[in-house]
Design a protein around this motif. Structure first.
Motif, PDB file in Angstrom:
ATOM      1  N   ASN A   1       0.859  -1.180   0.000  1.00 21.38           N
ATOM      2  CA  ASN A   1       0.000   0.000   0.000  1.00 21.38           C
ATOM      3  C   ASN A   1       0.896   1.231   0.000  1.00 21.38           C
ATOM      4  OD1 ASN A   1      -1.837   2.044   0.345  1.00 21.38           O
ATOM      5  ND2 ASN A   1      -2.898   1.109   2.081  1.00 21.38           N
ATOM      6  N   VAL A   2       1.059   1.833  -1.163  1.00 24.64           N
ATOM      7  CA  VAL A   2       1.944   2.977  -1.315  1.00 24.64           C
ATOM      8  C   VAL A   2       1.547   4.112  -0.376  1.00 24.64           C
ATOM      9  CG1 VAL A   2       2.670   4.786  -2.931  1.00 24.64           C
ATOM     10  CG2 VAL A   2       2.554   2.400  -3.682  1.00 24.64           C
ATOM     11  N   ASN A   3       0.242   4.256  -0.162  1.00 27.35           N
ATOM     12  CA  ASN A   3      -0.240   5.375   0.650  1.00 27.35           C
ATOM     13  C   ASN A   3       0.012   5.199   2.146  1.00 27.35           C
ATOM     14  OD1 ASN A   3      -2.839   5.347  -1.718  1.00 27.35           O
ATOM     15  ND2 ASN A   3      -1.242   6.905  -1.605  1.00 27.35           N
ATOM     16  N   ASP A   4       0.541   4.052   2.537  1.00 30.33           N
ATOM     17  CA  ASP A   4       1.016   3.906   3.916  1.00 30.33           C
ATOM     18  C   ASP A   4       2.284   4.733   4.127  1.00 30.33           C
ATOM     19  OD1 ASP A   4      -1.016   2.194   4.598  1.00 30.33           O
ATOM     20  OD2 ASP A   4       0.165   0.357   4.371  1.00 30.33           O
ATOM     21  N   TYR A   5       2.942   5.093   3.022  1.00 29.63           N
ATOM     22  CA  TYR A   5       4.214   5.821   3.089  1.00 29.63           C
ATOM     23  C   TYR A   5       4.156   7.205   2.452  1.00 29.63           C
ATOM     24  CZ  TYR A   5       6.250   1.216   4.136  1.00 29.63           C
ATOM     25  OH  TYR A   5       6.552  -0.005   4.693  1.00 29.63           O
ATOM     26  N   ILE A   6       3.381   7.325   1.395  1.00 27.09           N
ATOM     27  CA  ILE A   6       3.384   8.556   0.599  1.00 27.09           C
ATOM     28  C   ILE A   6       1.956   9.083   0.488  1.00 27.09           C
ATOM     29  CG2 ILE A   6       4.078   9.608  -1.588  1.00 27.09           C
ATOM     30  CD1 ILE A   6       5.769   7.085  -2.122  1.00 27.09           C
ATOM     31  N   ASP A   7       1.789  10.379   0.686  1.00 31.82           N
ATOM     32  CA  ASP A   7       0.488  11.021   0.547  1.00 31.82           C
ATOM     33  C   ASP A   7      -0.104  10.718  -0.828  1.00 31.82           C
ATOM     34  OD1 ASP A   7      -1.493  13.293   1.357  1.00 31.82           O
ATOM     35  OD2 ASP A   7      -0.752  13.883  -0.622  1.00 31.82           O
ATOM     36  N   ARG A   8      -1.388  10.441  -0.855  1.00 35.22           N
ATOM     37  CA  ARG A   8      -2.050  10.016  -2.081  1.00 35.22           C
ATOM     38  C   ARG A   8      -1.861  11.021  -3.227  1.00 35.22           C
ATOM     39  NH1 ARG A   8      -5.789   6.144  -2.531  1.00 35.22           N
ATOM     40  NH2 ARG A   8      -6.039   6.137  -0.261  1.00 35.22           N
ATOM     41  N   LYS A   9      -1.986  12.294  -2.907  1.00 38.00           N
ATOM     42  CA  LYS A   9      -1.839  13.330  -3.931  1.00 38.00           C
ATOM     43  C   LYS A   9      -0.416  13.361  -4.481  1.00 38.00           C
ATOM     44  CE  LYS A   9      -2.491  18.300  -4.677  1.00 38.00           C
ATOM     45  NZ  LYS A   9      -2.869  19.598  -4.045  1.00 38.00           N
ATOM     46  N   GLU A  10       0.571  13.229  -3.603  1.00 34.52           N
ATOM     47  CA  GLU A  10       1.971  13.222  -4.040  1.00 34.52           C
ATOM     48  C   GLU A  10       2.301  11.956  -4.825  1.00 34.52           C
ATOM     49  OE1 GLU A  10       4.179  15.758  -3.824  1.00 34.52           O
ATOM     50  OE2 GLU A  10       2.383  16.822  -3.142  1.00 34.52           O
ATOM     51  N   ALA A  11       1.742  10.833  -4.406  1.00 35.55           N
ATOM     52  CA  ALA A  11       2.017   9.565  -5.080  1.00 35.55           C
ATOM     53  C   ALA A  11       1.557   9.591  -6.534  1.00 35.55           C
ATOM     54  CB  ALA A  11       1.350   8.414  -4.334  1.00 35.55           C
ATOM     55  N   ARG A  12       0.474  10.307  -6.814  1.00 39.58           N
ATOM     56  CA  ARG A  12      -0.036  10.386  -8.188  1.00 39.58           C
ATOM     57  C   ARG A  12       0.932  11.113  -9.116  1.00 39.58           C
ATOM     58  NH1 ARG A  12      -5.304  11.389  -5.857  1.00 39.58           N
ATOM     59  NH2 ARG A  12      -5.065  13.616  -6.285  1.00 39.58           N
ATOM     60  N   LYS A  13       1.840  11.887  -8.549  1.00 43.76           N
ATOM     61  CA  LYS A  13       2.817  12.627  -9.345  1.00 43.76           C
ATOM     62  C   LYS A  13       4.076  11.795  -9.613  1.00 43.76           C
ATOM     63  CE  LYS A  13       1.408  16.903  -7.028  1.00 43.76           C
ATOM     64  NZ  LYS A  13       1.864  18.012  -6.140  1.00 43.76           N
ATOM     65  N   MET A  14       4.096  10.566  -9.117  1.00 44.00           N
ATOM     66  CA  MET A  14       5.289   9.729  -9.221  1.00 44.00           C
ATOM     67  C   MET A  14       5.016   8.464 -10.024  1.00 44.00           C
ATOM     68  SD  MET A  14       6.563   9.695  -5.246  1.00 44.00           S
ATOM     69  CE  MET A  14       6.587  11.199  -4.248  1.00 44.00           C
ATOM     70  N   ASP A  15       5.960   8.085 -10.870  1.00 43.94           N
ATOM     71  CA  ASP A  15       5.948   6.759 -11.479  1.00 43.94           C
ATOM     72  C   ASP A  15       6.167   5.720 -10.379  1.00 43.94           C
ATOM     73  OD1 ASP A  15       6.363   5.210 -14.254  1.00 43.94           O
ATOM     74  OD2 ASP A  15       7.834   4.436 -12.817  1.00 43.94           O
ATOM     75  N   ARG A  16       5.764   4.495 -10.641  1.00 43.43           N
ATOM     76  CA  ARG A  16       5.931   3.431  -9.648  1.00 43.43           C
ATOM     77  C   ARG A  16       7.400   3.271  -9.238  1.00 43.43           C
ATOM     78  NH1 ARG A  16       3.332  -0.871  -7.378  1.00 43.43           N
ATOM     79  NH2 ARG A  16       4.406  -2.878  -7.189  1.00 43.43           N
ATOM     80  N   CYS A  17       8.303   3.462 -10.170  1.00 42.07           N
ATOM     81  CA  CYS A  17       9.725   3.360  -9.851  1.00 42.07           C
ATOM     82  C   CYS A  17      10.106   4.344  -8.745  1.00 42.07           C
ATOM     83  CB  CYS A  17      10.551   3.622 -11.114  1.00 42.07           C
ATOM     84  SG  CYS A  17      12.328   3.609 -10.852  1.00 42.07           S
TER      85      CYS A  17
END
Length: 420
Positions: free
Chosen positions: A58-74
């Motif tokens: 769960n990426v959002n356990d570490y990174i804010d959802r809005k910020e995560a959308r600005k990032m590639d999975r890498c």
């Protein structure tokens, strides 16, 4: 100028065999494969239908959802490994001199999924003119992983990404080590990340005939040093090591996992994808690392080999070890943890460097799985200890990690037990 000693004080990992360092290490020692049918896209028309994907993250356990959308999975994976490692290091972010903390990551390909999605979308809507997401470029470029990590923590020290295919993050470890021992920083987050399990990534490697097509047995497909090997298994993930000058680590009372002893770099100067058949570059890079560390072959107890499960690659690396190590080649433990993690491409060097740290700390060698009785390649010397199928306990004074990349790029780091 007296060079500073460099130690490892924190670890973070997101891998196909575990989303934490402890989970990864436990599964490696148990000989667990991370391979399974691909879930991230439809593989119906692909020759290879499996890979070593990161699972249940769960990426959002570490990174804010809005910020995560600005990032590639890498970049997301890179960020998560960094967050884990900083926490593990116990570094006080309120008191550390952030001008002296850097980030050096290795990324082999970068945002290939972002590139694929944007180009496909454009192709479908060309009649409406250029239609690209404003985050397309900053999501795609490989260097953004280091940039995003520095932004997240406010670290102002040396900050960049190394790209040398599958040697990328071993080069990152080597660069970080050199920056620290030269006094250019006090702490560096050294790591690597990759997330190329998508149509373009798998299709591209399939076109090169580089991937295993053992679709009926994904978990048994990565089989380094076995005669029946038929290519590598693609993986994804990230690893981060907190490298720190010894004086800085001691001053803040940090726990110390191990010490970085030396690094080596070389080129095959032979072929754009194949390694030198006699292991010329591999021998040179190991020799350079030993010389840098002031060590001899007798000082090495474990080699985490590149060992991708390709025919030529496995043979050439084994030849290089025999040629350089001589009789010691029969006394050192060798293993390819890619048999479990798959090939993490640009992230391989960081994750495998971390595995060497854990092996040195815990005096145990993780296995090379998937070797069956009678599955011996006549071109390999099985008197060498490939640590087949079962982890082996032994005192490990020092371990060597090999990574080799397309283009003939070779990098190697040596990790040793920390002692005053």
């Amino acid at each position: 100028m007296e060079l500073k000693r460099v130690v490892v004080t924190g670890l973070g990992a997101v891998t196909p065999v575990g989303n934490s360092v402890d989970e990864m290490w436990s599964n490696l020692l148990a000989g667990k494969s991370g391979a399974a049918p691909i879930t991230s896209f439809d593989t119906t028309n692909f020759k290879t239908k499996f890979a070593c994907e990161v699972k249940d993250l769960n990426v959002n356990d570490y990174i804010d959802r809005k910020e995560a959308r600005k990032m590639d999975r890498c970049t997301q994976l890179a960020m998560i490994s960094a967050i884990q490692a900083v926490k593990d290091s116990g570094m006080d972010l309120e008191t550390v001199d952030k001008n002296r903390v850097g980030v050096v990551y290795g990324i082999g390909i970068g945002g290939i999924k972002t590139f694929q999605d944007e180009v496909v979308y454009y192709g479908q809507h060309m009649d409406r003119g250029p239609m690209f997401n404003p985050f397309f470029i900053p999501k795609m470029i490989s260097d953004i992983a280091a940039g995003q990590i520095s932004i997240h923590f406010g670290f102002h020290g040396p900050n960049y990404v190394t790209t040398s295919a599958c040697a990328s993050s071993c080069h990152a470890l080597a660069d970080a080590f050199n920056l620290l021992r030269l006094g250019k920083a006090d702490v560096i987050l050294a790591g690597g990340a990759e997330a190329a399990i998508c149509d373009c990534g798998v299709g591209g490697f399939n076109a090169m005939k580089a991937l295993s097509t053992r679709n009926d047995d994904p978990q048994g497909a990565s089989r380094p040093f076995s005669a029946s090997r038929d290519g590598f298994v693609m993986g994804e993930g990230s690893g981060c090591l907190i490298l720190e000058t010894l004086e800085h680590a001691k001053a803040r009372g940090a726990k110390i996992y191990a010490e970085i002893a030396g690094e080596g770099m070389s080129a095959d100067a032979y072929h754009i994808t194949a390694s030198h058949p006699e292991g010329l570059g591999a021998k040179l890079v190991m020799k350079a690392a030993l010389e840098d560390a002031g060590m001899s072959v007798e000082d090495i107890d474990y080699i985490n080999v590149h060992g991708t499960s390709t025919h030529v690659g496995d043979i050439s690396e084994a030849k290089a070890i025999k040629d350089l190590f001589g009789e010691q080649a029969y006394k050192v433990n060798i293993s390819s943890t890619k048999s479990m993690t798959g090939h993490l491409l640009g992230a391989a060097g960081a994750v495998e460097g971390m595995i060497c740290v854990l092996s040195v700390k815990n005096d145990i060698v993780p296995p090379t799985i998937n070797h069956a009785e009678g599955d011996d390649d006549p071109e390999l010397d099985y008197n060498m200890n490939f640590t087949f199928n079962k982890a082996q306990k032994r005192t490990i004074r020092a371990a060597l990690s090999n990574t080799f990349g397309f283009g003939g790029h070779n990098a190697c780091v040596i990790v040793k037990k920390y002692a005053e």
